[in-house]
Design a protein around this motif. Structure first.
Motif, PDB file in Angstrom:
ATOM      1  N   LEU A   1       0.931  -1.171  -0.032  1.00  0.00           N
ATOM      2  CA  LEU A   1      -0.244   0.197  -0.024  1.00  0.00           C
ATOM      3  C   LEU A   1       0.594   1.320   0.097  1.00  0.00           C
ATOM      4  O   LEU A   1       0.242   2.461  -0.316  1.00  0.00           O
TER       5      LEU A   1
ATOM      6  N   HIS B   1       1.908   2.894   2.362  1.00  0.00           N
ATOM      7  CA  HIS B   1       1.567   3.977   3.493  1.00  0.00           C
ATOM      8  C   HIS B   1       2.608   4.413   4.086  1.00  0.00           C
ATOM      9  O   HIS B   1       3.425   3.699   4.975  1.00  0.00           O
TER      10      HIS B   1
ATOM     11  N   LYS C   1      -5.625   9.540  -0.294  1.00  0.00           N
ATOM     12  CA  LYS C   1      -4.532   8.487  -0.076  1.00  0.00           C
ATOM     13  C   LYS C   1      -4.298   8.173   1.301  1.00  0.00           C
ATOM     14  O   LYS C   1      -3.445   7.596   1.488  1.00  0.00           O
TER      15      LYS C   1
ATOM     16  N   LEU D   1      -5.246   5.825   4.496  1.00  0.00           N
ATOM     17  CA  LEU D   1      -5.432   4.366   4.718  1.00  0.00           C
ATOM     18  C   LEU D   1      -6.560   4.149   5.621  1.00  0.00           C
ATOM     19  O   LEU D   1      -6.782   4.574   6.479  1.00  0.00           O
TER      20      LEU D   1
ATOM     21  N   LYS E   1      -6.921   4.547   0.241  1.00  0.00           N
ATOM     22  CA  LYS E   1      -6.244   3.285   0.299  1.00  0.00           C
ATOM     23  C   LYS E   1      -7.218   2.526   0.808  1.00  0.00           C
ATOM     24  O   LYS E   1      -7.414   2.945   2.101  1.00  0.00           O
TER      25      LYS E   1
ATOM     26  N   VAL F   1      -6.178   1.776  -5.006  1.00  0.00           N
ATOM     27  CA  VAL F   1      -5.259   1.107  -4.169  1.00  0.00           C
ATOM     28  C   VAL F   1      -5.768   0.408  -3.140  1.00  0.00           C
ATOM     29  O   VAL F   1      -6.293   0.749  -2.141  1.00  0.00           O
TER      30      VAL F   1
END
Length: 336
Positions: free
Chosen positions: A21, A23, A77, A79, A105, A182
């Motif tokens: 991911l 992140h 973007k 998570l 995400k 994503v």
């Protein structure tokens, strides 16, 4: 050194968050979880350890409005991790779809309540992320499928021949660099497609496991043969009663049992002998699966509406898979 299941869960989730991911540490994140199953409890604790700065909301103790407010506060973007014993819904749409629309995400773990206690270790191991493996084998399979003119699925005593070119293969390998969204459902590890000419699929295969219409995996004592003629499963005379009931239900609604998806699972933690009860998770098992029924939301063809009712996975006891006479899978491993 012996690692506990908790240690393995944290290591695997951390790799997924950072490597798949991408992140960044400390970036905004949200965890929505429940505690209706032991596996959900374990994963909830794992995400709180891996994402210590994330807001955490217990779905069963939070109103839909409060959850949406927390989602609205996230910048694009960010998570969101969904840890679900069943499947969260805030409205008529799937929660994951709503999150993707907002540019977030997503890591989704649905139906954890279906995973039996003795399967928890296999599930945690299936969350391991090896980018070197997934990002080499996945594209190599896709490249061969996309240019294929013939694919043969060979089991003991049977051969199923796809005498057709294929739709562009889709990959679920933890590489989202060229994808709109994503994330997705985890565990991951799959490359799949379907023939452009549906009726150019003929032969037979040995089935060692199958999903029922309630998304539960069944594995009889021994594999059974399923015969396919012009893309339709026409008979499986030695199949157990549970499989015959699946065929009867599909035929009652759709008249014929079409064979659509041809999938190649990449997840090395899941095998013919190391199974999960939830079909959505076990679908990634190392080997070959096919789908029965007219439904496939990602591939549309005349006569196959996106709203079709059935998409039931079956798993082949494969000895070898050939794409244009090149062996790509043999003896339980990919050779590309």
């Amino acid at each position: 050194m012996t690692f506990s299941l908790t240690d393995r869960a944290q290591s695997n989730i951390r790799d997924t968050v950072t490597l798949a991911l991408e992140h960044p540490p400390g970036a905004p994140a949200l965890l929505v979880y429940d505690e209706q199953s032991d596996l959900a409890k374990l994963l909830g604790e794992t995400y709180r350890a891996v994402l210590p700065n994330a807001a955490a909301l217990n779905f069963d103790q939070t109103t839909p409005k409060e959850i949406l407010t927390a989602v609205d506060a996230l910048p694009p973007k960010s998570l969101v991790a969904l840890v679900q014993s069943t499947s969260f819904r805030l409205n008529e749409f799937r929660f994951r779809v709503e999150l993707f629309k907002r540019g977030l995400k997503v890591i989704e773990h649905p139906h954890l309540g279906r995973i039996r206690e003795e399967e928890r270790t296999a599930y945690i191991d299936a969350l391991a992320y090896d980018p070197a493996y997934y990002r080499s084998v996945g594209p190599a399979l896709k490249e061969r499928i996309d240019r294929a003119e013939k694919i043969s699925v060979i089991c003991e005593g049977t051969e199923l021949i796809y005498d057709s070119s294929f739709e562009p293969a889709r990959m679920n390998i933890g590489d989202y660099s060229e994808m709109k969204n994503v994330g997705g459902q985890f565990p991951i590890g799959e490359v799949f497609s379907e023939p452009k000419e549906m009726r150019q699929v003929n032969g037979a295969l040995q089935v060692f496991a199958f999903g029922d219409t309630d998304f539960t995996v069944h594995a009889p004592d021994r594999p059974f043969a399923a015969r396919i003629r012009e893309g339709i499963l026409v008979e499986a005379p030695d199949a157990p009663k549970a499989f015959q009931e699946v065929l009867d239900r599909i035929r009652a609604e759709e008249r014929e049992v079409w064979v659509r998806e041809l999938g190649f699972g990449l997840n090395r933690a899941l095998t013919r002998d190391r199974r999960l009860s939830d079909i959505g998770a076990y679908e990634r098992m190392l080997g070959t699966h096919l789908s029965l029924g007219a439904k496939h939301a990602l591939y549309t063809k005349p006569g196959f509406p996106k709203s079709g009712k059935f998409h039931v996975d079956i798993f082949a006891a494969v000895e070898r898979v050939e794409i244009d006479k090149e062996t790509v899978f043999e003896r339980g491993r990919y050779t590309v």
